[in-house]
Design a protein around this motif. Structure first.
Motif, PDB file in Angstrom:
ATOM      1  N   VAL A 125      43.535  50.848  28.591  1.00  0.00           N
ATOM      2  CA  VAL A 125      45.102  51.906  29.077  1.00  0.00           C
ATOM      3  C   VAL A 125      45.978  50.715  29.304  1.00  0.00           C
ATOM      4  CG1 VAL A 125      43.845  53.379  30.288  1.00  0.00           C
ATOM      5  CG2 VAL A 125      43.995  51.577  31.880  1.00  0.00           C
ATOM      6  N   THR A 126      47.089  50.920  28.796  1.00  0.00           N
ATOM      7  CA  THR A 126      48.901  49.947  28.873  1.00  0.00           C
ATOM      8  C   THR A 126      48.996  49.626  30.997  1.00  0.00           C
ATOM      9  OG1 THR A 126      50.429  51.794  29.167  1.00  0.00           O
ATOM     10  CG2 THR A 126      49.665  50.510  27.085  1.00  0.00           C
ATOM     11  N   ASP A 127      48.648  50.465  31.643  1.00  0.00           N
ATOM     12  CA  ASP A 127      48.799  50.437  33.291  1.00  0.00           C
ATOM     13  C   ASP A 127      47.937  51.064  33.966  1.00  0.00           C
ATOM     14  OD1 ASP A 127      50.128  50.632  35.841  1.00  0.00           O
ATOM     15  OD2 ASP A 127      52.099  51.053  34.927  1.00  0.00           O
ATOM     16  N   PRO A 128      47.179  49.728  34.368  1.00  0.00           N
ATOM     17  CA  PRO A 128      45.986  50.009  34.899  1.00  0.00           C
ATOM     18  C   PRO A 128      45.626  51.086  36.483  1.00  0.00           C
ATOM     19  CG  PRO A 128      45.008  48.519  34.028  1.00  0.00           C
ATOM     20  CD  PRO A 128      46.855  48.184  33.615  1.00  0.00           C
ATOM     21  N   ALA A 129      47.298  50.126  37.145  1.00  0.00           N
ATOM     22  CA  ALA A 129      47.195  50.698  38.215  1.00  0.00           C
ATOM     23  C   ALA A 129      48.049  52.365  38.457  1.00  0.00           C
ATOM     24  CB  ALA A 129      47.898  49.869  38.812  1.00  0.00           C
ATOM     25  N   ALA A 130      48.934  52.854  37.593  1.00  0.00           N
ATOM     26  CA  ALA A 130      49.033  54.504  36.821  1.00  0.00           C
ATOM     27  C   ALA A 130      47.852  54.706  36.938  1.00  0.00           C
ATOM     28  CB  ALA A 130      49.847  54.334  36.168  1.00  0.00           C
ATOM     29  N   PRO A 135      43.326  39.830  36.733  1.00  0.00           N
ATOM     30  CA  PRO A 135      41.416  39.819  37.751  1.00  0.00           C
ATOM     31  C   PRO A 135      41.665  40.701  38.520  1.00  0.00           C
ATOM     32  CG  PRO A 135      43.858  38.074  37.925  1.00  0.00           C
ATOM     33  CD  PRO A 135      44.124  39.672  37.332  1.00  0.00           C
ATOM     34  N   VAL A 136      39.729  40.860  39.368  1.00  0.00           N
ATOM     35  CA  VAL A 136      39.555  41.320  39.721  1.00  0.00           C
ATOM     36  C   VAL A 136      39.645  42.255  41.138  1.00  0.00           C
ATOM     37  CG1 VAL A 136      37.298  41.795  41.350  1.00  0.00           C
ATOM     38  CG2 VAL A 136      36.624  41.489  38.996  1.00  0.00           C
ATOM     39  N   GLU A 137      40.384  41.040  41.514  1.00  0.00           N
ATOM     40  CA  GLU A 137      40.955  41.183  43.392  1.00  0.00           C
ATOM     41  C   GLU A 137      42.450  41.825  43.078  1.00  0.00           C
ATOM     42  OE1 GLU A 137      40.147  37.843  41.356  1.00  0.00           O
ATOM     43  OE2 GLU A 137      38.703  37.102  42.969  1.00  0.00           O
ATOM     44  N   GLN A 138      42.771  41.725  42.026  1.00  0.00           N
ATOM     45  CA  GLN A 138      44.373  42.916  41.709  1.00  0.00           C
ATOM     46  C   GLN A 138      43.899  44.184  41.418  1.00  0.00           C
ATOM     47  OE1 GLN A 138      46.345  43.075  37.593  1.00  0.00           O
ATOM     48  NE2 GLN A 138      47.920  41.500  39.296  1.00  0.00           N
ATOM     49  N   THR A 139      42.780  44.419  40.502  1.00  0.00           N
ATOM     50  CA  THR A 139      42.390  45.700  40.006  1.00  0.00           C
ATOM     51  C   THR A 139      41.783  45.958  41.593  1.00  0.00           C
ATOM     52  OG1 THR A 139      41.234  44.774  37.837  1.00  0.00           O
ATOM     53  CG2 THR A 139      40.506  46.773  39.276  1.00  0.00           C
ATOM     54  N   VAL A 140      41.199  45.602  42.093  1.00  0.00           N
ATOM     55  CA  VAL A 140      41.006  46.003  43.416  1.00  0.00           C
ATOM     56  C   VAL A 140      42.397  46.421  44.555  1.00  0.00           C
ATOM     57  CG1 VAL A 140      39.814  45.473  46.612  1.00  0.00           C
ATOM     58  CG2 VAL A 140      39.296  45.321  44.273  1.00  0.00           C
ATOM     59  N   ALA A 141      43.752  45.319  44.700  1.00  0.00           N
ATOM     60  CA  ALA A 141      44.799  45.835  45.314  1.00  0.00           C
ATOM     61  C   ALA A 141      44.986  47.354  44.703  1.00  0.00           C
ATOM     62  CB  ALA A 141      45.527  44.877  44.334  1.00  0.00           C
ATOM     63  N   HIS A 142      44.565  47.369  43.344  1.00  0.00           N
ATOM     64  CA  HIS A 142      45.166  48.805  42.983  1.00  0.00           C
ATOM     65  C   HIS A 142      44.626  49.664  43.197  1.00  0.00           C
ATOM     66  CE1 HIS A 142      48.106  45.933  40.286  1.00  0.00           C
ATOM     67  NE2 HIS A 142      46.993  45.977  39.132  1.00  0.00           N
ATOM     68  N   TRP A 143      43.061  49.386  43.363  1.00  0.00           N
ATOM     69  CA  TRP A 143      42.510  50.863  43.854  1.00  0.00           C
ATOM     70  C   TRP A 143      42.988  50.797  45.030  1.00  0.00           C
ATOM     71  CZ3 TRP A 143      37.204  52.578  43.188  1.00  0.00           C
ATOM     72  CH2 TRP A 143      36.550  52.410  41.787  1.00  0.00           C
ATOM     73  N   ARG A 144      43.401  50.378  46.004  1.00  0.00           N
ATOM     74  CA  ARG A 144      43.851  50.300  47.422  1.00  0.00           C
ATOM     75  C   ARG A 144      45.525  51.257  47.235  1.00  0.00           C
ATOM     76  NH1 ARG A 144      41.330  44.948  49.701  1.00  0.00           N
ATOM     77  NH2 ARG A 144      39.155  45.670  50.052  1.00  0.00           N
ATOM     78  N   GLU A 145      46.239  50.972  46.633  1.00  0.00           N
ATOM     79  CA  GLU A 145      47.614  51.375  46.184  1.00  0.00           C
ATOM     80  C   GLU A 145      47.628  53.143  46.216  1.00  0.00           C
ATOM     81  OE1 GLU A 145      49.487  48.371  43.362  1.00  0.00           O
ATOM     82  OE2 GLU A 145      49.442  47.222  45.233  1.00  0.00           O
ATOM     83  N   ALA A 146      46.104  53.478  44.495  1.00  0.00           N
ATOM     84  CA  ALA A 146      45.543  54.139  44.590  1.00  0.00           C
ATOM     85  C   ALA A 146      45.932  55.315  45.697  1.00  0.00           C
ATOM     86  CB  ALA A 146      45.211  54.781  43.242  1.00  0.00           C
ATOM     87  N   GLY A 147      45.487  55.156  46.950  1.00  0.00           N
ATOM     88  CA  GLY A 147      44.929  55.566  47.996  1.00  0.00           C
ATOM     89  C   GLY A 147      43.549  55.878  48.519  1.00  0.00           C
ATOM     90  N   ILE A 148      42.753  54.848  47.403  1.00  0.00           N
ATOM     91  CA  ILE A 148      41.379  54.493  47.873  1.00  0.00           C
ATOM     92  C   ILE A 148      40.880  53.839  48.475  1.00  0.00           C
ATOM     93  CG2 ILE A 148      39.364  54.094  46.375  1.00  0.00           C
ATOM     94  CD1 ILE A 148      41.190  54.502  44.248  1.00  0.00           C
TER      95      ILE A 148
END
Length: 274
Positions: free
Chosen positions: A136-141, A212-225
């Motif tokens: 996907v182009t935008d993992p956070a979205a 990086p994994v740390e950024q992905t974890v941050a994206h999870w939290r920003e998504a309300g997880i």
């Protein structure tokens, strides 16, 4: 070969082109590409989701491929499972597998995009996704969209390939992904799987350089997880993540939640692939 794209349409077209010719041998090749660990990793992901949502009645599996994870859910729980995949041929083969396992009454497979799921908000008690975020182009979205369809308090868990961090295993992993995978893919699956073998190593490396994994974890939290946990698998070749959809808009923990489930998983040491 490109490993990232500028638009969702480009990413979707590439993914369909990469996987359209692969479904008949997908499960065999998935084991080859994962050092023979794919099944273990899938079970670890489903285990993580079940610890957070043991009574899930309705489950969504995104990037379901040929329904391997959906079938794992059906063996572990009586929940109704919907599997979504972008590639029509994968879904077709997945439906055949579901029929062979007499699971048609429990599993339904549909074609769809992870970036725009065809389901209402809070439709599912738990959600899993596998080998998705590199496509996907935008993992956070995409994570926000995945979280949208999960009810508050429901589990979300994922499985992705990873890059080993320890130097000796990193060197071995790089040699495996750059040299062995293309040859093994060609030997077992022909030209199509040789192409996947050439794509996989650079794709994984470049994904973690950008995310990086740390950024992905941050994206999870920003998504309300919330209660996000991470477990590396097989000397760092895979990574399972899990969390719980926040029970309030602010993501505040619920007093009735069971944080010990996530704590138990988080305390597990890195697997040695045994």
């Amino acid at each position: 070969m490109r490993t990232h794209w500028d638009t969702d349409a480009q990413a979707n077209a590439f993914t369909r082109g990469l996987f359209d010719g692969l479904p008949e041998k997908y499960d065999l090749l998935a084991e080859v590409l994962s050092f023979g660990q794919n099944r273990r990793w899938r079970h670890a992901m489903v285990d993580a989701a079940l610890r957070l949502s043991p009574d899930a009645h309705r489950v969504l599996d995104v990037a379901t491929g040929t329904a391997g994870v959906a079938l794992a859910w059906s063996r572990r729980t009586p929940a109704d499972v919907i599997g979504v995949d972008l590639t029509e041929e994968m879904v077709r083969v997945g439906r055949d597998r579901v029929a062979r396992h007499n699971a048609e009454g429990q599993i339904r497979l549909v074609v769809g995009r992870a970036e725009q799921l065809p389901f209402p908000d809070a439709s599912f008690d738990a959600l899993t996704f596998t080998y998705l975020l590199r496509y996907v182009t935008d993992p956070a979205a995409t994570l926000r969209e995945l979280a949208r369809v999960v009810r508050p308090g429901g589990a979300i868990a994922s499985l992705e390939f990873a890059v080993p961090s320890k130097p000796v295993w990193h060197i071995a992993w790089r040699g495996y992904t750059r040299a062995v995978l293309p040859a093994a893919g060609f030997a077992t699956g022909g030209r199509e799987w040789a192409q996947v073998g050439r794509f996989l190593g650079p794709s994984i490396t470049e994904h973690y350089q950008r995310h990086p994994v740390e950024q992905t974890v941050a994206h999870w939290r920003e998504a309300g997880i919330e209660d996000v946990g991470v477990r590396t698998m097989s000397l760092g070749g895979g990574v399972v993540m899990w969390g719980r959809k926040a029970r309030s808009a602010q993501g505040a923990p619920d007093a009735t939640a069971a944080p010990e489930a996530a704590a138990t998983l988080a305390a597990e040491p890195e697997s040695n692939g045994a």
